[in-house]
Design a protein around this motif. Structure first.
Motif, PDB file in Angstrom:
ATOM      1  N   PHE A  96       8.259   4.262   3.965  1.00  0.00           N
ATOM      2  CA  PHE A  96       7.121   5.276   3.644  1.00  0.00           C
ATOM      3  C   PHE A  96       6.881   5.752   2.373  1.00  0.00           C
ATOM      4  O   PHE A  96       7.533   5.228   1.465  1.00  0.00           O
ATOM      5  N   GLY A  97       5.667   6.449   2.260  1.00  0.00           N
ATOM      6  CA  GLY A  97       5.316   6.968   1.127  1.00  0.00           C
ATOM      7  C   GLY A  97       3.882   7.660   1.199  1.00  0.00           C
ATOM      8  O   GLY A  97       3.878   8.420   2.387  1.00  0.00           O
ATOM      9  N   ASP A  98       3.094   7.817   0.361  1.00  0.00           N
ATOM     10  CA  ASP A  98       1.979   8.736   0.589  1.00  0.00           C
ATOM     11  C   ASP A  98       1.025   7.993   1.339  1.00  0.00           C
ATOM     12  O   ASP A  98       1.047   6.696   1.882  1.00  0.00           O
ATOM     13  N   PRO A  99      -0.014   8.846   1.889  1.00  0.00           N
ATOM     14  CA  PRO A  99      -1.036   8.364   2.858  1.00  0.00           C
ATOM     15  C   PRO A  99      -1.911   7.128   2.531  1.00  0.00           C
ATOM     16  O   PRO A  99      -2.579   6.493   3.262  1.00  0.00           O
ATOM     17  N   ASP A 100      -1.592   6.723   1.127  1.00  0.00           N
ATOM     18  CA  ASP A 100      -2.387   5.539   0.751  1.00  0.00           C
ATOM     19  C   ASP A 100      -1.790   4.333   1.319  1.00  0.00           C
ATOM     20  O   ASP A 100      -2.488   3.256   1.541  1.00  0.00           O
ATOM     21  N   LEU A 101      -0.769   4.347   2.147  1.00  0.00           N
ATOM     22  CA  LEU A 101       0.126   3.259   2.648  1.00  0.00           C
ATOM     23  C   LEU A 101      -0.316   3.020   4.193  1.00  0.00           C
ATOM     24  O   LEU A 101      -0.706   4.015   4.846  1.00  0.00           O
ATOM     25  N   VAL A 102      -0.296   2.016   4.509  1.00  0.00           N
ATOM     26  CA  VAL A 102      -0.531   1.619   5.884  1.00  0.00           C
ATOM     27  C   VAL A 102       1.049   1.204   6.165  1.00  0.00           C
ATOM     28  O   VAL A 102       1.797   0.125   5.844  1.00  0.00           O
ATOM     29  N   LEU A 103       1.622   2.108   7.128  1.00  0.00           N
ATOM     30  CA  LEU A 103       3.246   2.045   7.287  1.00  0.00           C
ATOM     31  C   LEU A 103       3.646   0.684   7.648  1.00  0.00           C
ATOM     32  O   LEU A 103       4.746   0.222   7.185  1.00  0.00           O
ATOM     33  N   HIS A 104       3.181   0.137   8.744  1.00  0.00           N
ATOM     34  CA  HIS A 104       3.836  -0.931   9.315  1.00  0.00           C
ATOM     35  C   HIS A 104       3.682  -2.164   8.393  1.00  0.00           C
ATOM     36  O   HIS A 104       4.319  -3.168   8.596  1.00  0.00           O
ATOM     37  N   ARG A 105       2.743  -1.910   7.399  1.00  0.00           N
ATOM     38  CA  ARG A 105       2.705  -3.300   6.488  1.00  0.00           C
ATOM     39  C   ARG A 105       3.448  -2.909   5.453  1.00  0.00           C
ATOM     40  O   ARG A 105       3.731  -3.749   4.352  1.00  0.00           O
ATOM     41  N   LEU A 118      11.575  -4.072 -13.725  1.00  0.00           N
ATOM     42  CA  LEU A 118      10.240  -4.125 -13.288  1.00  0.00           C
ATOM     43  C   LEU A 118      10.089  -3.450 -11.771  1.00  0.00           C
ATOM     44  O   LEU A 118      10.747  -3.494 -10.967  1.00  0.00           O
ATOM     45  N   LYS A 119       8.786  -3.023 -11.518  1.00  0.00           N
ATOM     46  CA  LYS A 119       8.528  -2.332 -10.090  1.00  0.00           C
ATOM     47  C   LYS A 119       7.170  -3.050  -9.668  1.00  0.00           C
ATOM     48  O   LYS A 119       6.025  -2.931 -10.565  1.00  0.00           O
ATOM     49  N   SER A 120       6.816  -3.053  -8.234  1.00  0.00           N
ATOM     50  CA  SER A 120       5.824  -3.464  -7.759  1.00  0.00           C
ATOM     51  C   SER A 120       5.330  -2.463  -6.677  1.00  0.00           C
ATOM     52  O   SER A 120       6.344  -2.017  -5.870  1.00  0.00           O
ATOM     53  N   VAL A 121       4.239  -2.051  -6.808  1.00  0.00           N
ATOM     54  CA  VAL A 121       3.635  -1.332  -5.392  1.00  0.00           C
ATOM     55  C   VAL A 121       2.365  -1.885  -4.721  1.00  0.00           C
ATOM     56  O   VAL A 121       1.732  -1.566  -4.034  1.00  0.00           O
ATOM     57  N   VAL A 122       2.845  -3.344  -4.452  1.00  0.00           N
ATOM     58  CA  VAL A 122       2.288  -4.391  -3.852  1.00  0.00           C
ATOM     59  C   VAL A 122       1.969  -3.623  -2.177  1.00  0.00           C
ATOM     60  O   VAL A 122       0.956  -4.075  -1.624  1.00  0.00           O
ATOM     61  N   ALA A 123       2.980  -2.785  -1.706  1.00  0.00           N
ATOM     62  CA  ALA A 123       2.996  -2.561  -0.528  1.00  0.00           C
ATOM     63  C   ALA A 123       1.797  -1.482  -0.342  1.00  0.00           C
ATOM     64  O   ALA A 123       1.187  -1.407   0.734  1.00  0.00           O
ATOM     65  N   TYR A 124       1.477  -0.918  -1.414  1.00  0.00           N
ATOM     66  CA  TYR A 124       0.279   0.063  -1.452  1.00  0.00           C
ATOM     67  C   TYR A 124      -0.989  -0.590  -1.513  1.00  0.00           C
ATOM     68  O   TYR A 124      -2.061  -0.169  -0.832  1.00  0.00           O
ATOM     69  N   ARG A 125      -0.906  -1.527  -2.300  1.00  0.00           N
ATOM     70  CA  ARG A 125      -2.209  -2.180  -2.650  1.00  0.00           C
ATOM     71  C   ARG A 125      -2.783  -3.176  -1.549  1.00  0.00           C
ATOM     72  O   ARG A 125      -3.973  -3.233  -1.425  1.00  0.00           O
ATOM     73  N   CYS A 126      -2.005  -3.905  -0.902  1.00  0.00           N
ATOM     74  CA  CYS A 126      -2.475  -5.035   0.125  1.00  0.00           C
ATOM     75  C   CYS A 126      -1.383  -5.113   1.203  1.00  0.00           C
ATOM     76  O   CYS A 126      -1.678  -5.900   2.121  1.00  0.00           O
ATOM     77  N   GLY A 127      -0.528  -4.310   1.309  1.00  0.00           N
ATOM     78  CA  GLY A 127       0.865  -4.448   2.202  1.00  0.00           C
ATOM     79  C   GLY A 127       1.683  -5.565   1.980  1.00  0.00           C
ATOM     80  O   GLY A 127       1.440  -6.649   1.137  1.00  0.00           O
ATOM     81  N   LEU A 128       2.818  -5.715   2.609  1.00  0.00           N
ATOM     82  CA  LEU A 128       3.816  -6.754   2.125  1.00  0.00           C
ATOM     83  C   LEU A 128       3.672  -8.086   3.198  1.00  0.00           C
ATOM     84  O   LEU A 128       4.446  -9.158   2.881  1.00  0.00           O
ATOM     85  N   ASP A 129       2.647  -7.969   3.926  1.00  0.00           N
ATOM     86  CA  ASP A 129       2.496  -9.323   4.587  1.00  0.00           C
ATOM     87  C   ASP A 129       1.359 -10.232   3.938  1.00  0.00           C
ATOM     88  O   ASP A 129       0.454 -10.732   4.688  1.00  0.00           O
ATOM     89  N   PHE A 130       1.784 -10.320   2.552  1.00  0.00           N
ATOM     90  CA  PHE A 130       0.890 -11.324   1.816  1.00  0.00           C
ATOM     91  C   PHE A 130       1.033 -12.852   1.939  1.00  0.00           C
ATOM     92  O   PHE A 130       2.491 -13.097   2.354  1.00  0.00           O
ATOM     93  N   GLU A 131       0.389 -13.656   1.654  1.00  0.00           N
ATOM     94  CA  GLU A 131       0.691 -14.922   1.620  1.00  0.00           C
ATOM     95  C   GLU A 131       1.783 -15.056   0.334  1.00  0.00           C
ATOM     96  O   GLU A 131       1.796 -14.918  -0.866  1.00  0.00           O
TER      97      GLU A 131
END
Ligand SMILES: [Zn+2]
Length: 385
Positions: free
Chosen positions: A246-255, A183-196
């Motif tokens: 990194f990825g496309d500009p949909d991403l906030v890189l530091h998150r 499976l794969k998740s793009v949660v980094a794009y959708r809300c960042g990896l700093d989630f609860e």
């Protein structure tokens, strides 16, 4: 056209794509399919960049490390000299036709198995080939990696009841997992990896689903629903790939720094579900540490090596500062263009070969490590025969 084009040479004069010691069968553990139709020059160039914006006035994505790598490694596979001009390259591609050019480039990549992320279905507005068509052209086995956010979006359209959302999505995830190896998740794009990190309670999920559905459903961005999907995925037990770096500009890189996942990684540990941190750059060292620190964490470099040009040797060496040999996986993260498969293989093989030449002066041991990183780790992790 440049005034003096390089001559077309015989197709036998190959680019000399680097190969790993012992020539292990390569398993590309994260990739996407390629387009099956001719692209215009602008659309082709757009796939040589992670940006989804038009290039700056007077500029072209060809003028980059990845553009140079395509001209270096791919031109000879189409019967041109290395570093043929862009115009000559595109003209030769048109002469051969998209099917023959794709077949040559994919075969030259020499992949044995491709684990295809089916979450993307087009590139530059052109449909991607099915995984089976890709496998036929590449002469490789293809297996599917399912993107969990896409499954949820397709399973629960706006008419779904908020209280039925979790059950509907859960059933769809189980069905999708039945045909996939991971499976794969793009949660980094959708809300960042700093989630609860904790698992959301059912009432929280229902409330969030109500908000999501009331706003028309569609693209899933509610952090509670995204977390819920991750926890559902953990229970399915298949390796879970996570976009980082990194990825496309949909991403906030530091998150997208994978070290932001540390709380989730700890919480997930009792499940034993493998977590595969994709790409990493510029946080590949953080990913390497996590892969060493936690038994269920793995990492790859994916498109990083394709994109960083001659720095690929340094980036791979920085990853191998800490990533154990049995935790690093090979992938190209190729998308849209078959060129990105060949460049990914060439960059990876060149970088790993250079590292092995310095670190492991015993040929049999170098071949053993190359076999692990090139394919053995992925075979073990995804249960491939
Ligand atoms: Zn990717």
């Amino acid at each position: 056209m440049c005034p003096a084009e390089p001559p077309v040479v015989a197709h036998q004069a190959r680019s000399g794509v680097p190969r790993l010691p012992g020539r292990p069968v390569l398993v590309d553990q994260h990739c996407h399919s390629v387009v099956g139709a001719e692209l215009g020059a602008g659309a082709f160039a757009s796939l040589l960049s992670e940006s989804d914006r038009p290039p700056a006035v007077g500029a072209t994505p060809w003028d980059s490390a990845v553009g140079l790598a395509v001209r270096r490694w791919c031109a000879p596979e189409l019967g041109l000299e290395p570093f043929a001009s862009v115009e000559a390259y595109l003209e030769r591609r048109r002469e051969l036709g998209v099917a023959e050019a794709t077949r040559r480039l994919l075969r030259a990549a020499g992949l044995g198995v491709c684990l295809v992320d089916t979450g993307l279905t087009e590139a530059a507005g052109v449909p991607l080939l099915s995984p089976e068509e890709l496998g036929g052209l590449a002469h490789a086995d293809v297996r599917e990696i399912v993107r969990i956010e896409r499954v949820a979006e397709q399973a629960a359209p706006p008419g779904t009841g908020a209280h039925a959302w979790a059950a509907t999505v859960g059933a769809a995830l189980r069905r999708a997992a039945g045909r996939a190896v991971g499976l794969k998740s793009v949660v980094a794009y959708r809300c960042g990896l700093d989630f609860e990190p904790r698992r959301p309670a059912p009432a929280e999920v229902a409330n969030a689903a109500a908000l999501h559905l009331a706003s028309g459903g569609g693209r899933l961005t509610h952090p509670v629903l995204l977390r819920h999907l991750l926890w559902e995925a953990l229970e399915l037990g298949l390796p879970l790939q996570l976009h980082t770096g990194f990825g496309d500009p949909d991403l906030v890189l530091h998150r997208s720094d994978p070290s932001l996942l540390t709380g989730f990684i700890r919480a997930a540990e009792p499940f034993g579900t493998p977590l595969v941190l994709l790409h990493g750059w510029p946080y590949h060292r953080q990913a390497a540490w996590l892969a060493q620190a936690f038994p269920h964490v793995y990492c790859d470099l994916g498109l990083t090596l394709t994109y960083v040009g001659t720095a690929a040797r340094r980036v791979l060496a920085e990853t191998l500062e800490l990533a154990p040999f049995h935790k690093l996986l090979f992938s190209t993260d190729a998308y849209g263009l078959p060129e990105l498969y060949l460049v990914g293989v060439a960059a990876f093989a060149d970088a790993l070969d250079a590292w092995l030449a310095e670190a492991v002066p015993v040929p049999a041991e170098a071949a053993r490590i190359a076999a692990l990183v090139g394919g053995g780790n992925a075979r073990r992790l995804y249960g491939l025969s």
